[in-house]
Design an enzyme around this catalytic site. Structure first.
Site, PDB file in Angstrom:
ATOM      1  N   HIS A 132      -6.273 -37.003 -26.930  1.00 34.41           N
ATOM      2  CA  HIS A 132      -6.219 -36.603 -25.506  1.00 34.41           C
ATOM      3  C   HIS A 132      -7.341 -37.943 -24.688  1.00 34.41           C
ATOM      4  CE1 HIS A 132      -6.676 -34.562 -21.814  1.00 34.41           C
ATOM      5  NE2 HIS A 132      -5.545 -34.047 -22.235  1.00 34.41           N
ATOM      6  N   PHE A 133      -6.808 -38.993 -24.800  1.00 35.96           N
ATOM      7  CA  PHE A 133      -5.767 -39.651 -25.346  1.00 35.96           C
ATOM      8  C   PHE A 133      -6.004 -40.945 -25.944  1.00 35.96           C
ATOM      9  CE2 PHE A 133      -4.665 -37.424 -21.203  1.00 35.96           C
ATOM     10  CZ  PHE A 133      -3.185 -36.767 -21.555  1.00 35.96           C
TER      11      PHE A 133
END
Length: 161
Positions: free
Chosen positions: A38-39
């Site tokens: 994420h991410f």
């Protein structure tokens, strides 16, 4: 903040039992397995973890307000807004304001700010159960001492707890 263990609050900074408010601080870690997905190459704190952070601040406020008589459990989140990205290393100011406590429920408004800028807010609804109905009193009290809630309660109560 220890994301993998959902320990979102680092320290209670202020507690006003009469006004029903609590302010806490939390530092987002520079590295966490959460950021791997994420991410990749753009690590951001997931919005759901920001909501959890506000829920925990609200829960600590309920613990203080009830004098550890009731354990708060997250039941619903309303009007949640993520207003900006939260990146690793961010210093969060987390606040909770109690709107209702009683009849087995509590309602609070949560807010997260970074350098005075609001980045997230929501309304939190918590179900409260007497501690004699849940096997968590020792664990919750220990965590509350770690983050300074017990000391803040002592100060808020003028040295009486």
């Amino acid at each position: 903040m220890h994301l993998e263990y959902f320990q979102m609050i680092d320290r209670i900074e202020a507690l006003d039992l009469e006004a029903g408010t609590l302010t806490a601080s939390s530092t987002v870690p520079m590295e966490s397995p959460v950021f791997e997905g994420h991410f990749p190459d753009m690590p951001l704190v997931p919005g759901v973890l920001l909501i959890e952070t506000m829920a925990q601040a609200s829960g600590f406020l309920v613990l203080a307000k009830t004098g550890f008589a009731a354990m708060p459990f997250l039941m619903s989140v309303d009007s949640a807004k993520m207003r900006d990205f939260v990146e690793p290393g961010a210093e969060l100011t987390v606040s909770a304001a109690l709107e209702h406590e009683g009849s087995g429920y509590a309602v609070a408004k949560g807010r997260i700010q970074i350098d005075g800028k609001r980045v997230a807010d929501c309304q939190i609804k918590l179900k409260t159960l007497p501690f004699d109905q849940v096997p968590l009193a020792r664990i919750v009290r220990a965590r509350s001492e770690e983050v300074g809630l017990v000391a803040a309660m002592d100060t808020a109560n003028g040295g009486r707890q």
